[in-house]
Design a protein around this motif. Structure first.
Motif, PDB file in Angstrom:
ATOM      1  N   ILE A  14       0.732  -1.281  -0.016  1.00 35.52           N
ATOM      2  CA  ILE A  14       0.049   0.080   0.125  1.00 35.52           C
ATOM      3  C   ILE A  14       0.960   1.284   0.156  1.00 35.52           C
ATOM      4  O   ILE A  14       0.371   2.463   0.288  1.00 35.52           O
ATOM      5  CB  ILE A  14      -0.816   0.056   1.174  1.00 35.52           C
ATOM      6  CG1 ILE A  14      -0.143   0.121   2.558  1.00 35.52           C
ATOM      7  CG2 ILE A  14      -1.868  -1.039   1.017  1.00 35.52           C
ATOM      8  CD1 ILE A  14      -1.049   0.041   3.852  1.00 35.52           C
ATOM      9  N   SER A  25      -1.134   2.790  13.200  1.00 34.81           N
ATOM     10  CA  SER A  25      -1.445   1.635  14.258  1.00 34.81           C
ATOM     11  C   SER A  25      -1.381   2.259  15.723  1.00 34.81           C
ATOM     12  O   SER A  25      -2.040   1.598  16.764  1.00 34.81           O
ATOM     13  CB  SER A  25      -0.660   0.589  14.015  1.00 34.81           C
ATOM     14  OG  SER A  25       0.886   0.797  14.258  1.00 34.81           O
ATOM     15  N   GLU A  52      -5.627  -3.690  11.021  1.00 33.43           N
ATOM     16  CA  GLU A  52      -6.411  -2.685  10.809  1.00 33.43           C
ATOM     17  C   GLU A  52      -6.022  -1.486  10.165  1.00 33.43           C
ATOM     18  O   GLU A  52      -6.355  -0.955   8.885  1.00 33.43           O
ATOM     19  CB  GLU A  52      -7.121  -2.220  12.079  1.00 33.43           C
ATOM     20  CG  GLU A  52      -8.277  -1.214  11.789  1.00 33.43           C
ATOM     21  CD  GLU A  52      -8.792  -0.772  13.000  1.00 33.43           C
ATOM     22  OE1 GLU A  52      -9.613   0.034  13.036  1.00 33.43           O
ATOM     23  OE2 GLU A  52      -8.471  -1.402  14.225  1.00 33.43           O
ATOM     24  N   GLY A  55      -5.534  -2.514   6.493  1.00 36.93           N
ATOM     25  CA  GLY A  55      -6.390  -3.047   5.707  1.00 36.93           C
ATOM     26  C   GLY A  55      -6.670  -4.411   5.327  1.00 36.93           C
ATOM     27  O   GLY A  55      -7.245  -4.823   4.426  1.00 36.93           O
ATOM     28  N   SER A  57      -6.879  -8.842   7.124  1.00 39.59           N
ATOM     29  CA  SER A  57      -7.151  -9.510   8.220  1.00 39.59           C
ATOM     30  C   SER A  57      -6.043  -9.803   9.151  1.00 39.59           C
ATOM     31  O   SER A  57      -4.880 -10.102   8.578  1.00 39.59           O
ATOM     32  CB  SER A  57      -7.791 -10.825   7.579  1.00 39.59           C
ATOM     33  OG  SER A  57      -7.794 -11.974   8.741  1.00 39.59           O
TER      34      SER A  57
END
Length: 209
Positions: A14, A25, A52, A55, A57
């Motif tokens: 990303i 985070s 998170e 993005g 799991s």
């Protein structure tokens, strides 16, 4: 890939720096660097925050192989707890006044968000996978799961309502309830009775013994 290598991979995908991941985070940049170079292993809470921020799991970082095994009754109970917490498996039934499910009414089903990808067949008849309900055969295991679910359900309701309160007494009660819930979760996973023991009960013996 190690956990650190997976964090680095997803971060690179990303296009963000270690500093940006730390910012997103809420984890110190030094810790992020140590995670990615495998000098330190993140705990579950940190993994959830990193996942998170990236993005993805949490399982994408830890890998299913590091979380799931299915050899003993304890493994089965741990898997059920995880699936229920993640809303993958849903409990269907009637609750008593004390919030515990009535065992005779309980069945389990897969979350409709998952079942929509499947169909169910019985012989030549096709059913909607949403309509498939499963019942737990062993009454003692069902009672144990429902005992845990009642406390987990109560904790989740209280945490949603009171977790932001400044009242220390209330927070202490929440902590106590959480500790009780976690203790029950651990106890349910202690059984080393092997699954599928056709010729009587067998147990898994630790390699350290």
């Amino acid at each position: 890939m190690t956990i650190g290598e997976k964090i680095k991979y997803f971060r690179s995908r990303i296009g963000i720096t270690q500093a940006k991941l730390a910012e997103l985070s809420g984890i110190h940049p030094v810790s992020i660097r140590k995670y990615e170079t495998n000098k330190m292993t993140p705990q579950t809470e940190q993994i959830d925050k990193i996942a998170e921020a990236l993005g993805v799991s949490s399982f994408a970082i830890t890998g299913f192989e590091n979380n799931i095994r299915l050899e003993t009754i304890g493994d089965f109970m741990g898997l059920m707890i995880m699936l229920i917490k993640a809303n993958i498996v849903l409990i269907d039934g009637e609750r008593e006044e004390d919030d515990e499910y009535k065992p005779e009414t309980v069945s389990f089903k897969i979350n409709p968000l998952i079942t929509k990808f499947f169909k169910a067949n019985a012989g030549d008849t096709e059913y909607n996978a949403d309509d498939v309900l499963c019942r737990l055969k062993q009454e003692n295991l069902l009672k144990d799961i429902l005992r845990w679910e009642k406390i987990n359900y109560g904790y989740e309701k209280c945490a949603a309502k009171y977790s932001d309160t400044p009242d220390k007494e209330t927070l202490n009660v929440l902590d106590s309830l959480k500790e009780t819930k976690e203790a029950i979760e651990l106890e349910l996973q202690r059984s080393n009775v092997m699954l599928g023991s056709k010729n009587g009960i067998t147990v898994k013996i630790s390699s350290d013994i």
